[in-house]
Design an enzyme around this catalytic site. Structure first.
Site, mmCIF file in Angstrom:
data_model
loop_
_atom_site.group_PDB
_atom_site.id
_atom_site.type_symbol
_atom_site.label_atom_id
_atom_site.label_comp_id
_atom_site.label_asym_id
_atom_site.label_seq_id
_atom_site.Cartn_x
_atom_site.Cartn_y
_atom_site.Cartn_z
ATOM 1 N N HIS A 102 4.773 3.366 -2.535
ATOM 2 C CA HIS A 102 5.476 4.782 -2.174
ATOM 3 C C HIS A 102 6.542 4.886 -2.961
ATOM 4 O O HIS A 102 7.316 4.277 -3.416
ATOM 5 C CB HIS A 102 5.972 4.321 -0.610
ATOM 6 C CG HIS A 102 5.185 3.851 0.591
ATOM 7 N ND1 HIS A 102 4.741 2.524 0.626
ATOM 8 C CD2 HIS A 102 4.369 4.682 1.365
ATOM 9 C CE1 HIS A 102 4.171 2.371 1.733
ATOM 10 N NE2 HIS A 102 3.813 3.468 2.167
ATOM 11 N N ASP A 105 9.478 3.070 -2.213
ATOM 12 C CA ASP A 105 9.630 1.617 -2.713
ATOM 13 C C ASP A 105 10.088 1.366 -4.079
ATOM 14 O O ASP A 105 10.695 0.369 -4.244
ATOM 15 C CB ASP A 105 8.219 1.080 -2.922
ATOM 16 C CG ASP A 105 7.088 1.226 -1.597
ATOM 17 O OD1 ASP A 105 7.881 1.532 -0.445
ATOM 18 O OD2 ASP A 105 6.051 1.423 -1.672
HETATM 19 C C1 XLS Z 1 1.388 1.003 7.497
HETATM 20 C C2 XLS Z 1 0.216 1.450 6.509
HETATM 21 C C3 XLS Z 1 0.935 1.746 5.170
HETATM 22 C C4 XLS Z 1 0.133 2.727 4.217
HETATM 23 C C5 XLS Z 1 0.829 3.296 3.233
HETATM 24 O O1 XLS Z 1 0.914 0.426 8.611
HETATM 25 O O2 XLS Z 1 -0.674 0.473 6.310
HETATM 26 O O3 XLS Z 1 1.568 0.442 4.582
HETATM 27 O O4 XLS Z 1 -0.838 1.754 3.514
HETATM 28 O O5 XLS Z 1 1.941 4.232 3.688
#
Ligand code: XLS
Ligand code: NI
Ligand code: NI
Length: 438
Positions: A102, A105
């Site tokens: 993300h 991140d």
């Molecule tokens: C949350 C989601 C997130 C997505 C990416 O539950 O799995 O991690 O994979 O935003």
């Protein structure tokens, strides 16, 4: 010891075979091994995710951070660079072909969105330089539209159009960066795209907003010539009580209603399928049947907890049927298996990050091998083909082609005094058959 020293002198993880007792070796994941004529690495296209491995701190609802990471010392660009160094050291050690992230991140939020976006682009430059000398590639990028307070009532589905605009500006930058890094996909997970109570929610408007947002993403992708696949990641709840992208079936309906079923696919997460009360192989098979199977977030859920525990996969028999469905479909194409999985908060050592990924890879490799055996043997697929064979010929085929109506059928059934006889579905026989491949 080289680089940051975070992983000490750990050498790259190698395949040592099932007999190996070395916890830092792959026992089943043999990247060059051919399975149905294709390398294991190319079947699985596994990715390390940035958020769980390098951002998660072990914090839960009842306690703070447990994991000590040198880059947690400050939320600035210097520490973001250190985090990137360690991340690429881990990619080197694991030897997996992809990673995912993300925007939030990889770089700290600035005082304005312009500054935040600049920070993200700067770290993307760091990634680009590191990728020049490495094989690791970007499976997908995404924007975090759920953590910041401004998104508490949704991003695209917010009652305030300014929040929609802010989210759009953030997503534009995340797509630009994903494009620049050669990302194979771009993911949208709508963590706050849902609602807590209808008492304050105009559901019809919110759905229209979400449709328009997605349309804008697709328009922009084509405008800049991004060739990656746009993926929606379904999840039924958490953090919001009701999420619009509930499951594969819901997402398909939404895409069809917005004329986007040929433009957007799904990224299916194992734990999200479980939260929606589906088997993972159901979600995979449904997406394949609807033509929207894109990618997978590989993890597992605790079956008793009722929330998204994002544990590393470690049960090969459980994943084998999903792998079978994926192989039958012809593979994931531009997608892959992203480890959306985190080590537990008591797993304090850097090596714990490696154990999680190594076990996850071996689990996927074993599931793939079992699924390939199912395909090669063919008995399962033959049983199903024979079960439906009547639809391939004669009246079955005529029916599907639209050349019979209710009156034709009624006339034939009465004329021939038709009395269909049920045949055994042989579930136990088939379950035993599956166990032979595992
Ligand atoms: C949350 C989601 C997130 C997505 C990416 O539950 O799995 O991690 O994979 O935003
Ligand atoms: Ni996910
Ligand atoms: Ni999840």
């Amino acid at each position: 010891m080289s680089g940051t020293g975070f992983f000490g002198d750990t050498a790259p993880i190698r395949y040592e075979g099932p007999q190996s007792a070395n916890p830092l070796a792959y026992r089943h994941y043999d990247r060059d091994k051919l399975v149905l004529g294709k390398r294991m690495e190319d079947h699985l296209r596994a990715a390390v995710c940035y958020w769980h491995s390098f951002v998660a701190s072990g914090l839960d609802m009842f306690g703070g951070a447990t994991l000590a990471r040198p880059w947690f010392a400050a939320d600035d660009m210097a520490h973001a660079r250190l985090k990137a160094d360690v991340a690429f050291e881990m990619f080197d050690i694991l030897g997996l072909p992809f990673f995912t992230f993300h925007d939030r991140d990889i770089a700290p939020e600035g005082a304005s969105l312009a500054e935040s976006n600049r920070n993200v682009r700067e770290i993307a430059d760091v990634f680009a330089r590191k990728m020049e000398t490495r094989k690791v590639r970007l499976l997908w990028g995404t924007a975090n539209l759920f953590s910041a307070r401004r998104y508490m009532a949704g991003a695209a589905t917010n009652p305030d159009p300014d929040v929609f605009a802010y989210a759009a500006a953030q997503v534009k930058n995340a797509i630009d960066v994903t494009h620049r890094l050669g990302g194979a996909n771009y993911v949208l997970w709508g963590g706050r795209e849902g609602y807590e109570t209808l008492l304050n929610t105009d559901l019809k408007r919110e759905l229209a907003q979400l449709g328009r947002f997605l349309e804008m993403v697709v328009e922009y992708k084509h405008k800049i010539g991004f060739k990656g696949v746009i993926l929606i990641e379904p999840k039924p709840q958490e953090p919001t009580k009701h999420q619009y992208d509930f499951d594969v079936g819901n997402v398909y309906g939404f895409l069809a209603a917005n004329g986007l079923a040929n433009e957007v696919k799904v990224n299916i997460e194992v734990g999200h399928a479980v939260l929606a009360h589906h088997a993972f192989e159901h979600e995979v098979s449904l997406a394949a049947a609807l033509g929207i199977l894109g990618s997978v977030d590989a993890n597992r859920n605790d079956y008793q907890s009722g929330w998204d525990t994002d544990q590393f996969p470690n049960n090969a028999p459980e994943l084998a049927l999903a792998l079978h469905a994926i192989l039958k479909f012809g593979g994931l194409g531009a997608g892959g298996f992203n480890f959306d999985a985190k080590i537990r908060r008591q797993s304090l050592e850097p090596a714990d990050l490696l154990y999680g990924h190594i076990g996850g890879m071996d689990t996927l490799a074993r599931a793939l091998t079992a699924a390939a055996a199912m395909i090669e043997d063919g008995a399962l697929d033959r049983f199903v083909a024979e079960r439906y064979a009547g639809w391939d010929r004669g009246e079955g085929a005529e029916l599907l082609a639209g050349r019979r109506g209710l009156a034709d059928l009624a006339a034939r059934v009465e004329r021939d005094n038709l009395d269909p006889q049920p045949r055994s579905g042989r579930q136990e026989y088939l379950e035993n058959l599956v166990n032979r491949y595992l």
